[in-house]
Design an enzyme around this catalytic site. Structure first.
Site, PDB file in Angstrom:
ATOM      1  N   ASN A  62       0.831  -1.212   0.000  1.00 17.34           N
ATOM      2  CA  ASN A  62       0.000   0.000   0.000  1.00 17.34           C
ATOM      3  C   ASN A  62       0.865   1.262   0.000  1.00 17.34           C
ATOM      4  OD1 ASN A  62       0.492  -1.042   2.683  1.00 17.34           O
ATOM      5  ND2 ASN A  62      -0.932   0.440   3.523  1.00 17.34           N
ATOM      6  N   GLU A  64       0.463   5.325   0.614  1.00 16.81           N
ATOM      7  CA  GLU A  64      -0.433   6.357   1.147  1.00 16.81           C
ATOM      8  C   GLU A  64      -0.042   7.746   0.652  1.00 16.81           C
ATOM      9  OE1 GLU A  64      -0.721   5.713   5.398  1.00 16.81           O
ATOM     10  OE2 GLU A  64      -1.857   3.864   5.077  1.00 16.81           O
ATOM     11  N   CYS A  73      -4.396   0.943  -2.103  1.00 16.44           N
ATOM     12  CA  CYS A  73      -4.204  -0.323  -1.386  1.00 16.44           C
ATOM     13  C   CYS A  73      -3.218  -1.219  -2.129  1.00 16.44           C
ATOM     14  CB  CYS A  73      -5.524  -1.076  -1.285  1.00 16.44           C
ATOM     15  SG  CYS A  73      -6.764  -0.305  -0.238  1.00 16.44           S
ATOM     16  N   GLU A  75      -3.466  -4.371  -2.829  1.00 23.97           N
ATOM     17  CA  GLU A  75      -4.082  -5.283  -3.802  1.00 23.97           C
ATOM     18  C   GLU A  75      -4.198  -4.611  -5.166  1.00 23.97           C
ATOM     19  OE1 GLU A  75      -5.057  -4.636  -0.767  1.00 23.97           O
ATOM     20  OE2 GLU A  75      -5.870  -6.403   0.237  1.00 23.97           O
ATOM     21  N   CYS A 112     -10.280  -4.827   0.993  1.00 29.01           N
ATOM     22  CA  CYS A 112     -11.381  -3.875   1.206  1.00 29.01           C
ATOM     23  C   CYS A 112     -12.364  -3.951   0.030  1.00 29.01           C
ATOM     24  CB  CYS A 112     -10.834  -2.456   1.355  1.00 29.01           C
ATOM     25  SG  CYS A 112     -10.345  -1.695  -0.196  1.00 29.01           S
ATOM     26  N   CYS A 115     -11.046  -2.849  -3.406  1.00 32.78           N
ATOM     27  CA  CYS A 115     -10.124  -3.844  -3.979  1.00 32.78           C
ATOM     28  C   CYS A 115     -10.892  -5.059  -4.468  1.00 32.78           C
ATOM     29  CB  CYS A 115      -9.076  -4.244  -2.951  1.00 32.78           C
ATOM     30  SG  CYS A 115      -7.860  -2.939  -2.690  1.00 32.78           S
TER      31      CYS A 115
HETATM   32  N1  THU Z   1      -5.204  -1.248   2.820  1.00 34.30           N
HETATM   33  C1  THU Z   1      -4.757  -2.098   1.862  1.00 34.30           C
HETATM   34  O1  THU Z   1      -3.642  -1.957   1.346  1.00 34.30           O
HETATM   35  N2  THU Z   1      -5.580  -3.102   1.468  1.00 34.30           N
HETATM   36  C2  THU Z   1      -6.819  -3.321   1.972  1.00 34.30           C
HETATM   37  O2  THU Z   1      -7.562  -4.126   1.447  1.00 34.30           O
HETATM   38  C3  THU Z   1      -7.261  -2.580   3.160  1.00 34.30           C
HETATM   39  C4  THU Z   1      -6.495  -1.361   3.460  1.00 34.30           C
HETATM   40  C5  THU Z   1      -4.353  -0.123   3.209  1.00 34.30           C
HETATM   41  C6  THU Z   1      -4.894   1.211   2.795  1.00 34.30           C
HETATM   42  C7  THU Z   1      -4.252   2.117   3.811  1.00 34.30           C
HETATM   43  O3  THU Z   1      -2.954   2.466   3.332  1.00 34.30           O
HETATM   44  C8  THU Z   1      -4.097   1.251   5.043  1.00 34.30           C
HETATM   45  O4  THU Z   1      -4.224  -0.087   4.604  1.00 34.30           O
HETATM   46  C9  THU Z   1      -5.139   1.527   6.110  1.00 34.30           C
HETATM   47  O5  THU Z   1      -6.420   1.476   5.611  1.00 34.30           O
END
Ligand code: THU
Length: 160
Positions: A62, A64, A73, A75, A112, A115
């Site tokens: 991920n 940010e 994310c 995925e 999530c 994704c």
């Molecule tokens: N995140 C993911 O990389 N994948 C997911 O399916 C859920 C959330 C990341 C997004 C963000 O950078 C951090 O986790 C917190 O939500």
């Protein structure tokens, strides 16, 4: 009024060692790439490893952003890269590992909603299911035979 019931089935593996050998390797790749996550705001790191039908492994973590919704994310980083680099390849398997800097994540962490929708697009495009294995930092791994278990009643091109 009628009622419909939709069921979803998952296999549960208690430890990484219980996974098939190729998936153990894929999960270890997900754990390793997880450490590259750029997650200064959530301190929640996610790593993804994809196995393609051409033998390639694609990794993602991920990423940010100070403007929070601009981040992405793990995925989607992985599946979009796979789509860009090997547009003809099919995604066979996906391993996901997530860990927080503030506590030890013992529960399997599923992708999530956004994704799930993105993974669904690739499953439909390639017309074969994607096996999805997901875990926290420690503990059990859940396996879904297809994205469809994770997103019943999904929206796809047939509605357009
Ligand atoms: N995140 C993911 O990389 N994948 C997911 O399916 C859920 C959330 C990341 C997004 C963000 O950078 C951090 O986790 C917190 O939500």
């Amino acid at each position: 009024m009628n009622k419909i019931t939709i069921t979803a089935e998952f296999n549960v593996f208690e430890t990484i060692e219980e996974l098939p050998y190729d998936i153990q390797n894929l999960m270890h790749e997900a754990v390793t790439i997880r450490k590259t996550a750029y997650a200064p705001y959530s301190n929640f790191k996610v790593g993804v490893a994809l196995k393609l039908d051409n033998g390639e492994i694609i990794l993602g973590s991920n990423q940010e952003n100070a403007a929070y919704p601009s981040g992405l994310c793990a995925e989607r980083v992985a599946v979009f890269y796979a789509g860009a680099k090997y547009p003809e390849a099919k995604i066979l398997k996906m391993a996901i590992s997530a860990a927080s800097d503030s506590n030890t994540t013992g529960a399997p962490i599923p992708p999530c909603g956004a994704c799930r929708q993105s993974i669904a697009e690739y499953e439909i495009k390639q017309n074969t299911p994607i096996e999805i294995y997901f875990m926290g930092e420690i503990g059990a791994i859940y396996k879904s035979d297809s994205l469809k278990n994770l997103l019943p009643l999904l929206f796809d091109k047939k509605f357009l």
